[in-house]
Design a protein around this motif. Structure first.
Motif, short mmCIF file in Angstrom:
data_model
loop_
_atom_site.label_atom_id
_atom_site.label_comp_id
_atom_site.label_asym_id
_atom_site.label_seq_id
_atom_site.Cartn_x
_atom_site.Cartn_y
_atom_site.Cartn_z
N GLY A 185 0.78 -1.24 0.00
CA GLY A 185 0.00 0.00 0.00
C GLY A 185 0.80 1.28 0.00
N ILE A 186 2.11 1.21 -0.24
CA ILE A 186 2.93 2.42 -0.31
C ILE A 186 3.02 2.88 -1.76
N GLY A 187 2.82 4.17 -1.99
CA GLY A 187 2.69 4.69 -3.35
C GLY A 187 1.23 4.83 -3.71
N SER A 188 0.95 5.20 -4.95
CA SER A 188 -0.45 5.37 -5.36
C SER A 188 -0.57 5.33 -6.88
N GLU A 208 2.99 -3.17 -8.04
CA GLU A 208 1.94 -3.33 -9.05
C GLU A 208 1.12 -2.05 -9.10
N ALA A 209 0.92 -1.54 -10.30
CA ALA A 209 0.13 -0.31 -10.52
C ALA A 209 0.69 0.87 -9.73
N GLY A 210 2.00 0.87 -9.49
CA GLY A 210 2.63 1.96 -8.77
C GLY A 210 2.53 1.86 -7.27
N VAL A 211 2.07 0.70 -6.75
CA VAL A 211 1.85 0.52 -5.31
C VAL A 211 2.61 -0.73 -4.85
N SER A 212 3.25 -0.66 -3.70
CA SER A 212 3.97 -1.82 -3.16
C SER A 212 2.96 -2.92 -2.82
N ASN A 213 3.34 -4.19 -3.09
CA ASN A 213 2.42 -5.30 -2.82
C ASN A 213 2.88 -6.18 -1.66
N GLY A 214 3.89 -5.74 -0.93
CA GLY A 214 4.35 -6.47 0.25
C GLY A 214 5.52 -7.39 -0.01
N ARG A 251 10.51 8.78 2.62
CA ARG A 251 9.58 9.88 2.29
C ARG A 251 8.18 9.35 2.03
N GLU A 252 8.08 8.24 1.29
CA GLU A 252 6.76 7.67 1.00
C GLU A 252 6.12 7.08 2.26
N MET A 253 6.94 6.51 3.14
CA MET A 253 6.41 5.98 4.41
C MET A 253 5.86 7.11 5.28
N LEU A 254 6.56 8.24 5.30
CA LEU A 254 6.11 9.38 6.11
C LEU A 254 4.86 10.02 5.49
N LEU A 255 4.70 9.93 4.19
CA LEU A 255 3.47 10.41 3.57
C LEU A 255 2.28 9.53 3.96
N LYS A 256 2.55 8.23 4.08
CA LYS A 256 1.51 7.28 4.48
C LYS A 256 1.20 7.38 5.97
N PHE A 257 2.25 7.60 6.78
CA PHE A 257 2.11 7.65 8.24
C PHE A 257 2.72 8.95 8.77
N PRO A 258 2.11 10.09 8.48
CA PRO A 258 2.70 11.37 8.89
C PRO A 258 2.79 11.49 10.40
N SER A 259 3.98 11.83 10.88
CA SER A 259 4.22 11.91 12.33
C SER A 259 5.29 12.94 12.61
N ASP A 260 5.11 13.68 13.71
CA ASP A 260 6.13 14.63 14.13
C ASP A 260 7.20 13.96 15.00
N GLN A 261 6.81 12.86 15.69
CA GLN A 261 7.74 12.16 16.57
C GLN A 261 7.99 10.75 16.05
#
Length: 379
Positions: free
Chosen positions: A223-226, A288-294, A353-363
């Motif tokens: 689910g990383i990417g879009s 697949e389709a620009g998204v990580s499949n695990g 960067r993509e992980m932080l876009l998926k799970f935005p966090s300050d800490q």
């Protein structure tokens, strides 16, 4: 948004980068970053510059003690060679000192015409692969953070010239230990001898040689990417980053270049085992389709021969328009081995960067918890 800018010239005083968007309270291991810089500097086929530089990073902002504060992180790597070059770098060149003979394959010709300085030296200083030192430092911090959330990035040299190494599981720690012991970062002893031999021959002939690198990223959740917009596709984003590395001319995800495969054999079947969706094959390379499949994100990267060669080839003096033999600047015989290390750290920035876009966090702990919750959910 995680982002960075870097600056500096090959023989300038220092290389510098500002990395913005790293969450607070992450413990930074400077020794880990410096070890990645050391890994970048070693390898068979390296040139004289590596005997001069002993790269170490200095962080001058964004940390308190050894913890990130959430503020921009400024990194510096000083160039030891600067002392020999500072008189040339810090003044306007005399007319007879200006370089006007471009090396084919380098940025000399295009830089000369794009920026109009009248001296190729300005292009040489910025297009040099010396810039990859600071990008490695930036990526190493990102790579260390990814390891803390279960994402591992590894590489090996797949080929030098037409000689290939055998396929090996680089996530087998014993196998990877052997790869890292090798001066050409391959697994097969036979391939190692062949790689060294062709590099030695090229050195004697005044030639350089390219090759390919196996790069793999393990632990990126599904689910990383879009696919919702063209510029959000994960393989597109990784391709952009990888192709920005000096010397890279082509990339392959999974078995994308295997033209013998048909649809029924190329497409990775979907199974459900032990509460997870799994694939018996990974021809698509984990996206697949620009998204990580695990699955592992598997990429092969192709590096061209270094354009600075001793062997004479034709070029033109840009001032007189007369045909000349190409000029030579100190360089490696092959950049494939160090490029494998640079690539590990380069892609770490884009994955984080993509992980932080998926799970935005300050800490950092909030970020880590969010990833763990996401990983532990039912598929």
């Amino acid at each position: 948004m995680l982002r960075f800018l870097d600056a500096g010239e090959s023989h300038g005083k220092a290389l510098v980068a500002i990395l913005d968007g790293i969450p607070s309270n992450f413990i930074v291991d400077i020794d880990y970053i410096n070890n990645e810089l050391k890994r970048r500097q070693v390898g068979y086929g390296r040139g004289e510059r590596m005997k001069i530089e002993e790269d170490r990073v200095e962080i001058i902002s964004g940390l308190r003690g050894n913890k990130t504060t959430g503020n921009p992180i400024t990194m510096l790597i000083y160039n030891k060679d600067y002392e020999k070059w500072k008189d040339i770098i810090n003044r306007e060149p005399e007319e007879e000192e200006k370089i006007t003979i471009p090396r084919p394959g380098h940025g000399d010709l295009v830089g000369y015409f794009k920026y109009g300085s009248g001296d190729i030296r300005d292009s040489i200083e910025r297009t040099s692969a010396r810039e990859t030192a600071i990008r490695t430092a930036v990526g190493a911090l990102c790579k260390a953070m990814l390891l803390e959330i279960g994402i591992d990035i590894r590489s090996k040299v797949h080929s030098i010239g037409n000689n290939h190494d055998e396929v090996a599981d680089i996530f087998d720690n014993e196998v990877y230990e052997e790869i890292n012991k090798s001066l050409v970062r391959c697994y097969s002893k036979e391939a190692e001898e062949n790689f060294k031999k062709i590099i030695d021959i090229c050195k004697e002939e005044g030639e350089t040689i390219g090759g390919s690198i196996q790069l793999s990223i393990k632990g990126v959740p599904m689910g990383i990417g879009s696919y919702s917009q063209w510029d959000r596709k994960l393989d597109g984003i990784l391709s952009y980053g990888i192709m920005s590395l000096q010397g890279v001319k082509a990339i392959e995800f999974g078995n994308g270049l295997d033209l013998s495969l048909k649809g029924s054999t190329f497409n990775d079947e979907i199974l459900y085992k032990e509460g997870k969706f799994v694939r018996p094959t990974n021809n698509c390379g984990g996206i697949e389709a620009g998204v990580s499949n695990g699955e592992n994100i598997d990429i092969k990267v192709f590096i061209k021969p270094i354009p600075s060669i001793k062997k004479s080839i034709r070029t033109v003096d840009l001032k007189t328009k007369e045909e000349k033999s190409t000029r030579y600047e100190r360089s490696d015989v092959s950049a494939v081995v160090p490029a494998s290390i640079v690539l590990e750290n380069l892609v770490a920035f884009y994955i984080l960067r993509e992980m932080l876009l998926k799970f935005p966090s300050d800490q950092f702990m909030d970020f880590k918890r969010a990833v763990e919750i996401f990983d532990g959910r039912d598929n």
